[in-house]
Design a protein around this motif. Structure first.
Motif, mmCIF file in Angstrom:
data_model
loop_
_atom_site.group_PDB
_atom_site.id
_atom_site.type_symbol
_atom_site.label_atom_id
_atom_site.label_comp_id
_atom_site.label_asym_id
_atom_site.label_seq_id
_atom_site.Cartn_x
_atom_site.Cartn_y
_atom_site.Cartn_z
ATOM 1 N N LYS A 1 7.180 4.614 -11.414
ATOM 2 C CA LYS A 1 8.010 3.654 -11.293
ATOM 3 C C LYS A 1 9.354 3.959 -10.538
ATOM 4 O O LYS A 1 9.798 3.173 -9.667
ATOM 5 N N THR A 2 10.044 4.938 -10.954
ATOM 6 C CA THR A 2 11.119 5.385 -10.431
ATOM 7 C C THR A 2 11.040 5.835 -8.836
ATOM 8 O O THR A 2 11.740 5.441 -7.917
ATOM 9 N N THR A 3 9.944 6.465 -8.666
ATOM 10 C CA THR A 3 9.592 6.719 -7.243
ATOM 11 C C THR A 3 9.280 5.728 -6.458
ATOM 12 O O THR A 3 9.939 5.380 -5.469
ATOM 13 N N THR A 4 8.596 4.770 -7.045
ATOM 14 C CA THR A 4 8.394 3.490 -6.200
ATOM 15 C C THR A 4 9.718 2.610 -5.761
ATOM 16 O O THR A 4 9.993 2.283 -4.812
ATOM 17 N N ALA A 5 11.002 2.751 -7.026
ATOM 18 C CA ALA A 5 12.189 2.082 -6.716
ATOM 19 C C ALA A 5 12.916 3.114 -5.705
ATOM 20 O O ALA A 5 13.699 2.309 -4.881
ATOM 21 N N GLY B 1 0.879 -1.219 -0.054
ATOM 22 C CA GLY B 1 0.076 0.122 -0.027
ATOM 23 C C GLY B 1 0.821 1.079 0.041
ATOM 24 O O GLY B 1 0.601 2.090 0.622
ATOM 25 N N LEU B 2 1.745 1.432 -0.783
ATOM 26 C CA LEU B 2 2.500 2.707 -0.892
ATOM 27 C C LEU B 2 1.939 3.667 -1.506
ATOM 28 O O LEU B 2 1.343 3.592 -2.517
ATOM 29 N N HIS B 3 2.022 4.722 -0.908
ATOM 30 C CA HIS B 3 1.301 6.212 -1.188
ATOM 31 C C HIS B 3 2.592 7.316 -1.305
ATOM 32 O O HIS B 3 3.253 7.362 -0.282
ATOM 33 N N ARG B 4 2.869 8.206 -2.363
ATOM 34 C CA ARG B 4 3.704 9.135 -2.020
ATOM 35 C C ARG B 4 3.259 10.314 -3.354
ATOM 36 O O ARG B 4 2.938 10.024 -4.322
ATOM 37 N N ASP C 1 0.429 5.622 -6.054
ATOM 38 C CA ASP C 1 -0.952 5.545 -5.384
ATOM 39 C C ASP C 1 -1.333 4.017 -5.167
ATOM 40 O O ASP C 1 -1.652 3.211 -5.898
ATOM 41 N N ASN C 2 -1.083 3.648 -3.961
ATOM 42 C CA ASN C 2 -1.719 2.222 -3.363
ATOM 43 C C ASN C 2 -0.992 1.197 -4.260
ATOM 44 O O ASN C 2 -1.592 0.310 -4.635
ATOM 45 N N VAL C 3 0.300 1.242 -4.133
ATOM 46 C CA VAL C 3 1.330 0.437 -4.948
ATOM 47 C C VAL C 3 1.543 -0.807 -3.892
ATOM 48 O O VAL C 3 2.165 -0.569 -3.001
ATOM 49 N N SER C 4 1.290 -2.085 -4.319
ATOM 50 C CA SER C 4 1.747 -3.342 -3.643
ATOM 51 C C SER C 4 2.430 -4.304 -4.595
ATOM 52 O O SER C 4 1.649 -4.516 -5.642
ATOM 53 N N PHE C 5 3.257 -5.101 -4.422
ATOM 54 C CA PHE C 5 3.787 -6.070 -4.747
ATOM 55 C C PHE C 5 4.649 -7.116 -4.118
ATOM 56 O O PHE C 5 4.985 -6.631 -2.951
ATOM 57 N N THR C 6 5.105 -8.034 -4.479
ATOM 58 C CA THR C 6 5.911 -9.214 -3.854
ATOM 59 C C THR C 6 7.157 -9.450 -4.765
ATOM 60 O O THR C 6 6.915 -9.685 -6.156
#
Length: 271
Positions: free
Chosen positions: A44-48, A10-13, A22-27
């Motif tokens: 994608k880069t912010t997630t990284a 549930g990542l938010h930034r 916005d509500n990114v989840s993965f494994t």
């Protein structure tokens, strides 16, 4: 079944009114390879950067081996332990290498910081061999190496601290196609040898097809499609994924049709 080595929940930034993630989840499984694909501005880069710890999420968690990386860790030992969980390889290795010191010195500094009592000369030789470099490259300054060789050095430095996860942010985008293939083959060999997990951040569907087991597609900060790489690329379900695939130049490719499809997607209610 392989254990989960990395989990995003549930990542938010946000940056002002812009929801970058916005509500990114993965494994990511141990020894697995996950691609995050999308155009510039997809998140994608912010997630990284959140996964690595270069940015903090507004909410959500990142776990490595079930340890929460989003919790603040105090003290030098804890910060070093956190750094050993995840390492990152950037698009331009020249910017992350000290131009004043040799490759051997770059690796020696990293090893001394994390493993002060180790056999550093032996380990440096192992790392250089692992990434296909020799003593000549070890004695060289970064400016004396080719782009592909510098990227091998960056990979060796990341591997030196034995991370569980390696994040590769457009790590072959600046290289010639033939050199890209060499680096991707090298990374595949290293994953097979070490069991390290890869998180590939890329806009290049060719890279995704070549080196990932699973893929997530991001648009406007959200995941719009995910699954096995072969399935997603062979039978995409979301119109944005289809647009990305149709945008890859090929015989008979018409950029005007892509522009029309892009306008239609923007006008639709698809996220």
């Amino acid at each position: 079944m392989r254990k989960t080595v990395l989990e995003a929940v549930g990542l938010h930034r946000a940056y002002g009114d812009v929801q970058a993630v916005d509500n990114v989840s993965f494994t990511l499984a141990e020894g697995g390879s996950l691609g995050i694909v999308g155009e510039s501005g997809s998140g994608k880069t912010t997630t990284a950067r959140i996964v690595v710890g270069l940015e903090h999420p507004d909410s959500g968690r990142v776990l490595v081996d079930h340890r929460d990386r989003t919790q603040h860790r105090r003290g030098r030992a804890q910060r070093l332990a956190r750094a050993r969980e995840v390492q990152m390889v950037f698009q331009d290795p020249f910017l992350s290498l000290d131009p004043r010191i040799t490759v051997n010195a770059v690796l020696r500094e990293t090893l001394k910081l994390h493993f002060p009592d180790g056999d550093h000369p032996r380990r440096i030789a192992e790392l250089l061999d692992q990434v296909g470099l020799g003593t000549r490259e070890g004695d060289a300054l970064p400016r004396q190496l080719s782009g592909g060789q510098r990227q091998r050095v960056a990979i060796a430095r990341a591997l030196a601290i034995e991370p569980a996860v390696l994040v590769l942010d457009e790590a072959v985008a600046a290289l010639d196609v033939s050199v890209q293939a060499q680096i991707l083959n090298l990374l595949s060999d290293i994953r097979e040898q070490t069991g390290i997990g890869y998180l590939f951040i890329t806009h290049d569907l060719g890279v995704v097809r070549c080196v990932t087991d699973e893929v997530i597609v991001m648009r406007h900060g959200r995941i719009v499609e995910s699954g096995r790489t072969d399935r997603v690329l062979a039978n995409p379900q979301h119109p944005y994924t289809r647009l990305l695939l149709e945008s890859v130049p090929r015989p008979g490719w018409d950029p005007k049709q892509i522009a029309v499809a892009r306008r239609a997607l923007a006008a639709s209610k698809a996220p």
